[in-house]
Motif scaffolding. Structure first.
Motif, PDB file in Angstrom:
ATOM      1  N   TYR A  51     -46.573  28.969  -0.532  1.00  0.00           N
ATOM      2  CA  TYR A  51     -46.016  28.009   0.430  1.00  0.00           C
ATOM      3  C   TYR A  51     -45.729  28.690   1.764  1.00  0.00           C
ATOM      4  O   TYR A  51     -45.964  28.123   2.822  1.00  0.00           O
ATOM      5  N   GLU A  52     -45.209  29.895   1.704  1.00  0.00           N
ATOM      6  CA  GLU A  52     -44.934  30.624   2.946  1.00  0.00           C
ATOM      7  C   GLU A  52     -46.247  30.973   3.652  1.00  0.00           C
ATOM      8  O   GLU A  52     -46.376  30.804   4.865  1.00  0.00           O
ATOM      9  N   ARG A  53     -47.217  31.428   2.887  1.00  0.00           N
ATOM     10  CA  ARG A  53     -48.505  31.840   3.458  1.00  0.00           C
ATOM     11  C   ARG A  53     -49.240  30.676   4.144  1.00  0.00           C
ATOM     12  O   ARG A  53     -49.826  30.855   5.199  1.00  0.00           O
ATOM     13  N   ILE A  54     -49.203  29.473   3.561  1.00  0.00           N
ATOM     14  CA  ILE A  54     -49.930  28.335   4.138  1.00  0.00           C
ATOM     15  C   ILE A  54     -49.128  27.578   5.190  1.00  0.00           C
ATOM     16  O   ILE A  54     -49.635  26.642   5.797  1.00  0.00           O
ATOM     17  N   GLY A  55     -47.872  27.972   5.389  1.00  0.00           N
ATOM     18  CA  GLY A  55     -47.058  27.334   6.417  1.00  0.00           C
ATOM     19  C   GLY A  55     -46.232  26.162   5.929  1.00  0.00           C
ATOM     20  O   GLY A  55     -45.619  25.462   6.729  1.00  0.00           O
ATOM     21  N   LEU A  56     -46.206  25.926   4.633  1.00  0.00           N
ATOM     22  CA  LEU A  56     -45.375  24.848   4.103  1.00  0.00           C
ATOM     23  C   LEU A  56     -43.903  25.241   4.116  1.00  0.00           C
ATOM     24  O   LEU A  56     -43.022  24.406   4.268  1.00  0.00           O
ATOM     25  N   LEU A  57     -43.677  26.507   3.985  1.00  0.00           N
ATOM     26  CA  LEU A  57     -42.329  27.072   4.070  1.00  0.00           C
ATOM     27  C   LEU A  57     -42.307  27.973   5.289  1.00  0.00           C
ATOM     28  O   LEU A  57     -43.147  28.861   5.419  1.00  0.00           O
ATOM     29  N   TYR A  59     -41.276  30.851   7.908  1.00  0.00           N
ATOM     30  CA  TYR A  59     -41.059  32.277   7.656  1.00  0.00           C
ATOM     31  C   TYR A  59     -39.690  32.499   7.027  1.00  0.00           C
ATOM     32  O   TYR A  59     -38.677  31.999   7.497  1.00  0.00           O
ATOM     33  N   VAL A  60     -39.679  33.240   5.947  1.00  0.00           N
ATOM     34  CA  VAL A  60     -38.449  33.565   5.231  1.00  0.00           C
ATOM     35  C   VAL A  60     -37.988  34.945   5.695  1.00  0.00           C
ATOM     36  O   VAL A  60     -38.778  35.888   5.756  1.00  0.00           O
ATOM     37  N   ASP A  61     -36.696  35.023   6.013  1.00  0.00           N
ATOM     38  CA  ASP A  61     -36.121  36.293   6.463  1.00  0.00           C
ATOM     39  C   ASP A  61     -36.311  37.366   5.394  1.00  0.00           C
ATOM     40  O   ASP A  61     -36.423  37.064   4.209  1.00  0.00           O
ATOM     41  N   GLY A  66     -37.742  44.721   2.923  1.00  0.00           N
ATOM     42  CA  GLY A  66     -38.874  43.795   2.930  1.00  0.00           C
ATOM     43  C   GLY A  66     -38.790  42.682   1.910  1.00  0.00           C
ATOM     44  O   GLY A  66     -39.688  41.848   1.801  1.00  0.00           O
ATOM     45  N   GLN A  67     -37.681  42.616   1.157  1.00  0.00           N
ATOM     46  CA  GLN A  67     -37.509  41.585   0.148  1.00  0.00           C
ATOM     47  C   GLN A  67     -37.133  40.260   0.818  1.00  0.00           C
ATOM     48  O   GLN A  67     -36.266  40.219   1.699  1.00  0.00           O
ATOM     49  N   ARG A  68     -37.795  39.195   0.409  1.00  0.00           N
ATOM     50  CA  ARG A  68     -37.491  37.871   0.961  1.00  0.00           C
ATOM     51  C   ARG A  68     -36.037  37.518   0.669  1.00  0.00           C
ATOM     52  O   ARG A  68     -35.532  37.767  -0.419  1.00  0.00           O
ATOM     53  N   ARG A  69     -35.390  36.880   1.652  1.00  0.00           N
ATOM     54  CA  ARG A  69     -34.018  36.411   1.507  1.00  0.00           C
ATOM     55  C   ARG A  69     -33.970  34.955   1.941  1.00  0.00           C
ATOM     56  O   ARG A  69     -33.994  34.639   3.117  1.00  0.00           O
ATOM     57  N   PHE A  70     -33.927  34.058   0.960  1.00  0.00           N
ATOM     58  CA  PHE A  70     -33.907  32.628   1.216  1.00  0.00           C
ATOM     59  C   PHE A  70     -32.483  32.174   1.521  1.00  0.00           C
ATOM     60  O   PHE A  70     -31.518  32.787   1.075  1.00  0.00           O
ATOM     61  N   THR A  71     -32.367  31.062   2.239  1.00  0.00           N
ATOM     62  CA  THR A  71     -31.069  30.497   2.600  1.00  0.00           C
ATOM     63  C   THR A  71     -30.896  29.121   1.945  1.00  0.00           C
ATOM     64  O   THR A  71     -31.843  28.568   1.378  1.00  0.00           O
ATOM     65  N   ASN A  72     -29.693  28.566   2.072  1.00  0.00           N
ATOM     66  CA  ASN A  72     -29.447  27.207   1.587  1.00  0.00           C
ATOM     67  C   ASN A  72     -30.375  26.210   2.277  1.00  0.00           C
ATOM     68  O   ASN A  72     -30.835  25.253   1.659  1.00  0.00           O
ATOM     69  N   ARG A  73     -30.647  26.446   3.537  1.00  0.00           N
ATOM     70  CA  ARG A  73     -31.578  25.569   4.263  1.00  0.00           C
ATOM     71  C   ARG A  73     -32.967  25.629   3.617  1.00  0.00           C
ATOM     72  O   ARG A  73     -33.640  24.605   3.487  1.00  0.00           O
ATOM     73  N   ASP A  74     -33.395  26.816   3.210  1.00  0.00           N
ATOM     74  CA  ASP A  74     -34.672  26.951   2.507  1.00  0.00           C
ATOM     75  C   ASP A  74     -34.633  26.180   1.182  1.00  0.00           C
ATOM     76  O   ASP A  74     -35.611  25.518   0.809  1.00  0.00           O
ATOM     77  N   LEU A  75     -33.505  26.266   0.462  1.00  0.00           N
ATOM     78  CA  LEU A  75     -33.373  25.533  -0.797  1.00  0.00           C
ATOM     79  C   LEU A  75     -33.477  24.029  -0.566  1.00  0.00           C
ATOM     80  O   LEU A  75     -34.132  23.313  -1.334  1.00  0.00           O
ATOM     81  N   ASP A  76     -32.843  23.537   0.503  1.00  0.00           N
ATOM     82  CA  ASP A  76     -32.927  22.113   0.829  1.00  0.00           C
ATOM     83  C   ASP A  76     -34.377  21.710   1.110  1.00  0.00           C
ATOM     84  O   ASP A  76     -34.854  20.683   0.634  1.00  0.00           O
ATOM     85  N   TRP A  77     -35.061  22.531   1.901  1.00  0.00           N
ATOM     86  CA  TRP A  77     -36.451  22.234   2.251  1.00  0.00           C
ATOM     87  C   TRP A  77     -37.314  22.242   0.983  1.00  0.00           C
ATOM     88  O   TRP A  77     -38.142  21.346   0.778  1.00  0.00           O
ATOM     89  N   LEU A  78     -37.121  23.227   0.117  1.00  0.00           N
ATOM     90  CA  LEU A  78     -37.914  23.306  -1.110  1.00  0.00           C
ATOM     91  C   LEU A  78     -37.631  22.140  -2.046  1.00  0.00           C
ATOM     92  O   LEU A  78     -38.536  21.653  -2.734  1.00  0.00           O
TER      93      LEU A  78
END
Length: 149
Positions: A51-57, A59-61, A66-78
């Motif tokens: 999802y991140e690679r194709i632009g559906l998600l 960019y994740v911080d 280098g480990q992805r760190r998702f936020t509550n906003r990312d959880l809402d979007w997902l």
């Protein structure tokens, strides 16, 4: 809620329209690993990376390692993306919708049209399923009315 518990939006009988599911952590402390997000959303880590690679998600911080760190906003979007998946919306349309969101408010009309088209498709599928259910109910009623003695 701990991250090992079933999230509210995945629990049977929860009315998604009545209340927005809570987040495991409050804003400001909302840094989740990809494994935690996979467990909470039910999506695989592979899917999240795709999802991140194709632009559906968006960019994740990343952490300093280098480990992805998702936020509550990312959880809402997902959570929303999960609903779009359930509608059968093509991935290309979901990506287009995500692009429109990032472009801003002047894309409201195009976003609305994408969602309205999807709603029409969902309503059509629901009507087909209701017809199918009526046939099943009729057959079950026939079998139930047969004397088995």
């Amino acid at each position: 809620m701990t991250l090992t518990e079933t999230p509210p939006h995945r629990r049977p009988g929860v009315d998604l329209c009545a209340a927005r599911p809570g987040h495991p952590r409050p804003d400001g402390q909302d840094r989740y690993t990809i494994g935690e997000v996979a467990a909470w959303t039910g999506m695989s880590a592979h899917t999240l990376r795709w999802y991140e690679r194709i632009g559906l998600l968006q960019y994740v911080d990343r952490s300093h390692t280098g480990q992805r760190r998702f936020t509550n906003r990312d959880l809402d979007w997902l959570s929303f993306v999960g609903k779009l998946r359930l509608t059968g919306m093509p991935v290309a349309d979901m990506v287009r919708y995500a692009e429109l969101v990032r472009l801003g408010e002047h894309t409201f009309d195009e976003r609305a049209e994408l969602l309205e088209h999807t709603r029409r498709e969902v309503r059509s599928r629901i009507a087909e399923l209701q017809d199918t259910l009526a046939v099943l109910d009729h057959k079950i009623e026939l079998y139930g009315s047969k004397d088995t003695s």
